[in-house]
Design an enzyme around this catalytic site. Structure first.
Site, mmCIF file in Angstrom:
data_model
loop_
_atom_site.group_PDB
_atom_site.id
_atom_site.type_symbol
_atom_site.label_atom_id
_atom_site.label_comp_id
_atom_site.label_asym_id
_atom_site.label_seq_id
_atom_site.Cartn_x
_atom_site.Cartn_y
_atom_site.Cartn_z
ATOM 1 N N CYS A 25 -7.068 18.428 -5.508
ATOM 2 C CA CYS A 25 -7.529 19.636 -5.088
ATOM 3 C C CYS A 25 -7.247 21.093 -5.808
ATOM 4 O O CYS A 25 -5.838 21.164 -5.963
ATOM 5 C CB CYS A 25 -7.220 19.760 -3.540
ATOM 6 S SG CYS A 25 -7.983 21.047 -2.477
ATOM 7 N N GLU A 44 -4.919 19.508 -0.620
ATOM 8 C CA GLU A 44 -5.172 18.739 0.602
ATOM 9 C C GLU A 44 -6.359 17.676 0.119
ATOM 10 O O GLU A 44 -7.383 17.596 -0.331
ATOM 11 C CB GLU A 44 -5.988 19.597 1.399
ATOM 12 C CG GLU A 44 -5.645 20.510 2.145
ATOM 13 C CD GLU A 44 -6.746 21.037 3.250
ATOM 14 O OE1 GLU A 44 -7.051 20.537 4.130
ATOM 15 O OE2 GLU A 44 -7.020 22.168 3.021
ATOM 16 N N SER A 45 -5.515 16.508 -0.479
ATOM 17 C CA SER A 45 -6.158 15.441 -1.030
ATOM 18 C C SER A 45 -4.972 14.187 -0.934
ATOM 19 O O SER A 45 -4.372 14.350 -0.079
ATOM 20 C CB SER A 45 -6.530 15.920 -2.565
ATOM 21 O OG SER A 45 -5.570 16.416 -3.216
ATOM 22 N N SER A 80 0.848 -1.221 -0.003
ATOM 23 C CA SER A 80 -0.049 0.027 0.030
ATOM 24 C C SER A 80 0.885 1.170 -0.084
ATOM 25 O O SER A 80 1.720 1.259 0.877
ATOM 26 C CB SER A 80 -0.868 0.019 1.236
ATOM 27 O OG SER A 80 -2.004 -0.773 1.191
#
Lengths: 144, 144
Positions: free
Chosen positions: A100, A79-80, A72
């Site tokens: 964003c 901000e994403s 992962s």
């Protein structure tokens, strides 16, 4: 951009909404060697953020061993986020690119990831994550 | 579950696919004080993982100041994620709960987050992130 008057009487230009765009997909038939390559996937996320003009804050990765395992990678961008989860034994990965701001292009990042991972097949979805217009009346005074 | 024969002749039970479920939504009209509360949001993500029966690996958070700022919380769960991004000046937040495995329930986590953040309104979407069935013929030998 809009000009708003602050509570102290001065004026300031502000964007009137937050533009959020989320491209996500499922990749099938990917070479397991690529899906186990934690460092390669991390570097791919960094490159994807760059081509998409996203401001990278931090990238983290984890490897889980065993037949049900995989890698992962999660990146916070301003901000994403970008995430990749892989299951090499299933030759499978999922990818999320959420940007964003109008200057970032999540499609370019997603396409780069697909190009590099070379899935036999994939599906892709899009979702608008934009905010509503800024409630200027109620909150203009909060602008610092 | 399926029983497969490994290359060394022994047998092992394996799930024949990875079940991935992704619930995500946009929350409108949330009290800005809740959206600036970094510790509160982090704790909320921990609780959400618990009610959804997700195995939490790590939770990270960031606060961005300024009129365009807010808080981001990203949690890695095995092997999927929960994210919350907030823009308090827009009274806006986005929430993603992506679970892996049949025993986890992303809806419970999403509902808890909505219940606590009390948006005036919200939209919610669902996407199936499951893998295809495991290509047993080709990869059974990779099981360790």
């Amino acid at each position: 951009m809009k000009t708003v008057e602050l509570t102290n009487g001065s004026k300031k230009k502000v964007e009137d909404r937050i533009v959020g765009r989320h491209v996500y997909g499922n990749l099938y038939g990917v070479d397991p060697a690529k899906l186990w390559d934690e460092e390669g996937l991390k570097e791919l996320v960094r490159e994807a953020a760059e081509v998409a003009n996203m401001k990278l804050v931090e990238v983290r990765s984890w490897k889980f061993t065993g037949y049900h395992g995989g890698v992962s990678v999660m990146a916070l961008v301003l901000e994403s986020h970008i995430t990749i989860h892989t299951w090499p034994d299933y030759e499978y990965a999922t990818v999320d690119v959420y940007t964003c701001g109008e200057r970032s292009d999540p499609w370019r990042a997603f396409e780069l990831i697909v190009e590099r991972l070379e899935p036999e097949d994939y599906v892709v979805h899009y979702s608008d994550r934009s905010s509503p217009k800024r409630p200027l009346g109620g909150t203009a005074g909060r602008i610092q």
